[in-house]
Design a protein around this motif. Sequence first.
Motif, PDB file in Angstrom:
ATOM      1  N   GLY A  93       0.891  -0.935   0.198  1.00 38.40           N
ATOM      2  CA  GLY A  93      -0.279  -0.168   0.567  1.00 38.40           C
ATOM      3  C   GLY A  93       0.471   1.285   0.148  1.00 38.40           C
ATOM      4  N   TRP A  94       1.930   1.088  -0.612  1.00 34.27           N
ATOM      5  CA  TRP A  94       2.487   2.441  -0.318  1.00 34.27           C
ATOM      6  C   TRP A  94       1.841   3.298  -1.595  1.00 34.27           C
ATOM      7  CZ3 TRP A  94       9.034   1.287   0.191  1.00 34.27           C
ATOM      8  CH2 TRP A  94       8.880   1.470   1.225  1.00 34.27           C
ATOM      9  N   THR A  95       2.929   4.335  -1.784  1.00 40.77           N
ATOM     10  CA  THR A  95       2.610   5.221  -3.079  1.00 40.77           C
ATOM     11  C   THR A  95       3.032   6.347  -3.708  1.00 40.77           C
ATOM     12  OG1 THR A  95       2.728   7.033  -1.048  1.00 40.77           O
ATOM     13  CG2 THR A  95      -0.185   5.697  -1.074  1.00 40.77           C
ATOM     14  N   ASN A  96       4.739   5.313  -2.838  1.00 37.69           N
ATOM     15  CA  ASN A  96       5.617   6.169  -3.531  1.00 37.69           C
ATOM     16  C   ASN A  96       6.273   5.145  -4.696  1.00 37.69           C
ATOM     17  OD1 ASN A  96       6.554   4.883  -1.581  1.00 37.69           O
ATOM     18  ND2 ASN A  96       8.417   6.539  -1.038  1.00 37.69           N
ATOM     19  N   ASP A  97       5.695   4.089  -5.407  1.00 37.33           N
ATOM     20  CA  ASP A  97       6.178   3.017  -5.594  1.00 37.33           C
ATOM     21  C   ASP A  97       5.723   2.314  -6.691  1.00 37.33           C
ATOM     22  OD1 ASP A  97       3.682   1.993  -4.568  1.00 37.33           O
ATOM     23  OD2 ASP A  97       5.036  -0.331  -3.377  1.00 37.33           O
TER      24      ASP A  97
END
Length: 737
Positions: A93-97
Amino acid sequence: MKKKLGLSIAAIFCFLTALGQAPTYLNEKLPVEDRVKDALSRMTLVEKVALCHAQSKFSIPGVPRLGIPELWMSDGPHGVHEEQLWNAWDGAGWTNDSCTAFPALTCLAATWNRDMAGLYGRAIGEEARYRNKDVLLAPGVNIYRTPLNGRNFEYLGEDPFLASQMVVPYIQGVQKNGVAACVKHFAVNNQETLRLDINVELSDRALYEIYLPAFKAAVQQGGVWSIMGAYNKVRGEHACHSDLLLNKILKKDWDFDGVVISDWGGVHDTKQGALNGLDIEMGSYTNGLTTESAFGYNDFYMADAYMKMLKEGAVPMSTVDNKAGRILKLIFRTSMNRERPWGSFANEEHHNVARTIAEDGIVLLKNEPVATKQAPLLPLDAGKYKKILVVGENATRNLMDGGGSSTLKVKKNITPLAGLQAMYGDKITYTKGYESGRPLYDRIDEIPSAKTDSLRAVAIRLAKEADIVIFVGGLNKNYQQDSEGSDRAGYGLSFKQDELITGLVAANPKMVMVLISGNAIEMPWIKKVPAVVQGWFLGSETGNALANVISGKVNPSGKLPFSFPVKLEDCGAHSFDATVYPGDKTNVYYKDDIFVGYRWYDTKKIKVLFPFGYGLSYTTFTYGKPVVSAKAMTNEQTLTVTVTVKNTGNVAGKEVVQLYIKDEKSTLQRPVKELKGFEKISLNPGEEKLVTFTIDKSMLSYYNDIKGSWIAEPGKFEAVIGASATDLRGSAEFILK
């Protein structure tokens, strides 16, 4: 956390160096063998064994007590996978990957361009490095044996020479970033059906001539730092702990100094894992993709069970020292390499790389006028048309979603429709035409027939009103399409696309077929459709690349890395019975032997739909007569063959000049000819260039399984120059004394 650890190691090293007390393993100026020996001498047995198995879904522990960091891996091969939870297949759930999606490796192979392979490797390596990944689980080099294999899109085609030439610069580009490439799946992994258990029985000739050369090139020319074992068995041994593959061939014959990593769930026995060349076990007690483990990481075959065997003397202590030593070397090359660059991620430069490779690999399969005295349909001049209808689900579908381990979360996704709209503006109208459902891994998402019929009827009605139709269809990443875990159910197009294509071209003969796939397909409508573009899975810049080629802004120059048979039964793997593909549920017998792809079609004199090495251009090229530098050579000598190529058209273009070698007579049967060289050249209108190939003994040799060695038999050979495997432009004879 990893950056902090790296800085702390550097600080400790500087401090201890000042005191004259720095341990050898921290000194990067010393030979890596000395560093490994010193680190091993300081490690406990528990620490050594811990290196040999996973601590999470995609990492192994380092040696925290000694400041040796973890090793982190990421799926590829077309982009860096999104971050995953520690012990689950779910995204974190990362937003920078969100990464750059590069074209599938079939497209890279279709460029026939070593520079593109190096560019690809460097860019994807930069993305892996930026994300603090130490091992990129890519590239794949398994040979295209059957067009039904669900993972063909991840590989480099049907020819071992082409795959060998393309994999080396990819590896070198990745590893310049201090990130290990991990070439997979070693070896003979050519189907997804029964992939976890099927045992492959094949001759030594097929093994050494067809299925191993790309792996050998990866090791001996590419210097690859890691290799992933395959799921299948080879001659009764699971590939992830095969004495033949790992000990005898990889580590002894090829002198591989890197690490063998199992495929996820590919290990089946502790003793075999200990003795037969495996170094790191990943993902066991799962099926390799979907089932979550109920076990802890100490339950892996190479964990507590291995420790017990070592302590009891059931396996030699030297096995763990060898494995841990190799893993330490990999750590020193990657996560403990303080000189490696920082990398970069999902930036415009990488998007440009993705588009450039895509444009270089798109293949123009057919381009004819609709009527006599008219120009070919492509390139599509916007000034000629007011209403351009785009049809097909693949025009808007996210084709980075699904497909198994190659699925990607991307920052940029220019669909074919978006690219065409950017090129042609409001002249574009879109309708779906067909629907395939969700990308489910283990089953088909059924679409009601009434809906399919309705979508088709609307598309055909709109086609009658349009000036020209562009159909964007083919395969996708669904179950039994181009996807890990399942092979295709058949050679034809699914989702009733053939009916749709037939209806569209009947309604409007001005039709361009854009095929998105990583596999050949059956084309019952080919005589009626005037223009066909092989578009592959092109990644983040799909739409822009396709629009540039369709419009003529870019002249297509891709060549097929595998043959398109007319029908499935023409293919060697499908010319026998079910024991040859997909097997009898226990074994699969490679009776097609060394005759894979064009080697089979040449030998059996079978006409194909589109041959290996084939691709059209918006210009034309003429070839001169090939000339050899000498009429004879010895085993110790080389000779050259030269040929002039001229652009005789009106636009600049690229041509792939192909060298095939033909052995006039041999003790054992050989293919009619084999690819042994290629060069991609750029030519302006009227420009002519001289292309030179050097021929040595290795290019004349074959594997004699009676003698157990490579031999080049004296006699007459031909150097054959072609624009494809069937478009042969000239030849020159010479003799091997």
